[in-house]
Enzyme design. Structure first.
Site, PDB file in Angstrom:
ATOM      1  N   SER A   1      34.278  39.524  44.617  1.00 31.60           N
ATOM      2  CA  SER A   1      33.014  39.501  45.165  1.00 31.60           C
ATOM      3  C   SER A   1      32.436  41.043  45.452  1.00 31.60           C
ATOM      4  O   SER A   1      31.983  41.845  45.529  1.00 31.60           O
ATOM      5  CB  SER A   1      32.892  38.862  46.791  1.00 31.60           C
ATOM      6  OG  SER A   1      33.700  40.222  47.702  1.00 31.60           O
TER       7      SER A   1
ATOM      8  N   HIS B   1      38.747  48.577  51.939  1.00 30.91           N
ATOM      9  CA  HIS B   1      40.048  48.537  52.593  1.00 30.91           C
ATOM     10  C   HIS B   1      39.467  46.978  53.585  1.00 30.91           C
ATOM     11  O   HIS B   1      38.929  48.287  54.588  1.00 30.91           O
ATOM     12  CB  HIS B   1      41.643  49.139  53.175  1.00 30.91           C
ATOM     13  CG  HIS B   1      42.115  48.579  53.424  1.00 30.91           C
ATOM     14  ND1 HIS B   1      43.174  47.810  52.471  1.00 30.91           N
ATOM     15  CD2 HIS B   1      42.452  48.512  54.966  1.00 30.91           C
ATOM     16  CE1 HIS B   1      43.907  47.023  53.455  1.00 30.91           C
ATOM     17  NE2 HIS B   1      43.932  48.504  55.267  1.00 30.91           N
TER      18      HIS B   1
ATOM     19  N   ARG C   1      47.130  47.464  42.586  1.00 29.68           N
ATOM     20  CA  ARG C   1      48.386  48.414  42.346  1.00 29.68           C
ATOM     21  C   ARG C   1      48.162  49.653  43.016  1.00 29.68           C
ATOM     22  O   ARG C   1      46.904  49.834  42.763  1.00 29.68           O
ATOM     23  CB  ARG C   1      47.799  48.759  41.076  1.00 29.68           C
ATOM     24  CG  ARG C   1      48.397  47.197  40.325  1.00 29.68           C
ATOM     25  CD  ARG C   1      48.647  47.649  38.541  1.00 29.68           C
ATOM     26  NE  ARG C   1      49.260  46.633  38.929  1.00 29.68           N
ATOM     27  CZ  ARG C   1      50.094  45.975  38.441  1.00 29.68           C
ATOM     28  NH1 ARG C   1      50.988  47.389  38.655  1.00 29.68           N
ATOM     29  NH2 ARG C   1      50.753  44.298  37.997  1.00 29.68           N
TER      30      ARG C   1
END
Ligand code: GRF
Length: 192
Positions: free
Chosen positions: A15, A111, A93
């Site tokens: 998204s 984040h 990752r």
């Protein structure tokens, strides 16, 4: 004015990729997504990228001997396409030395917490479990640590309900706006 060339790295739904691609296509940022990199060949982000006509590179890291090996391939692809900035958007990752050195201060991440609180893959749930009331989103430069690196932008929201799905949707909505704001700062050289 020449458009800034972005690469987006994602592993999942995408998204945030779509929010960036949409902002580019609507002229909200003077940029274009020239490459989507995905380390999960079946991820939904690849469907979204098809719709926007973004070139995709999906790879399985296990098919390479090491992080250095696949990052060397990725770095070459970025160089060949003249990528200015790499936007991590749910890329699950750690970024290694090869990319960090080649694209120093040009890799950013988003984040779903007010960093440095609640790093890691379950930030929203972890914050709920802790009893947090002020949630938020952070964009930051990427370094070799998990969700580390200098903070660029943050936005917060007070949520006192108990519906994690509702909260997650609210946070995603904030992410989509914040990433566009951060990319505009990068493009306009407000951070270097
Ligand atoms: C977002 O919450 C982002 O902050 C985190 O991973 C999630 C990716 O969501 N790093 P999406 O794939 O962009 O929908």
């Amino acid at each position: 004015m020449k458009k800034t060339r972005l690469a987006v790295f994602a592993s999942g739904s995408g998204s945030n990729y779509e929010a960036i691609a949409k902002a580019c296509s609507e002229g909200l940022v003077n940029a274009e997504v020239v490459l989507l990199v995905c380390d999960k060949p079946g991820a939904y982000v690849l469907e979204r990228a098809k719709r926007y006509g973004t070139e995709c590179f999906a790879f399985n890291p296990k098919e390479y001997g090491s992080r250095e090996a696949y990052e060397t391939v990725l770095a070459t692809m970025l160089d060949e396409r003249g990528v200015d900035f790499v936007c991590l958007a749910g890329y699950m990752r750690i970024v290694g030395k090869v990319l960090l050195e080649r694209y120093e201060r040009r890799i950013v991440n988003i984040h779903p917490s007010l960093l440095p609180s609640f790093k890691g893959a379950h930030a929203i749930q972890d914050a709920v479990d802790y009893g947090v009331k002020l949630f938020g989103v952070t964009t930051h430069f990427v370094d070799e640590t998990l969700d580390g690196g200098r903070i660029i932008d943050q936005a917060g929201v007070v949520y006192e309900g108990s519906d994690i799905e509702e909260l997650t949707n609210i946070i995603h909505g904030i992410e989509h706006k914040l990433y566009v704001k951060t990319i505009n700062k990068l493009i306009n050289n407000k951070l270097l």
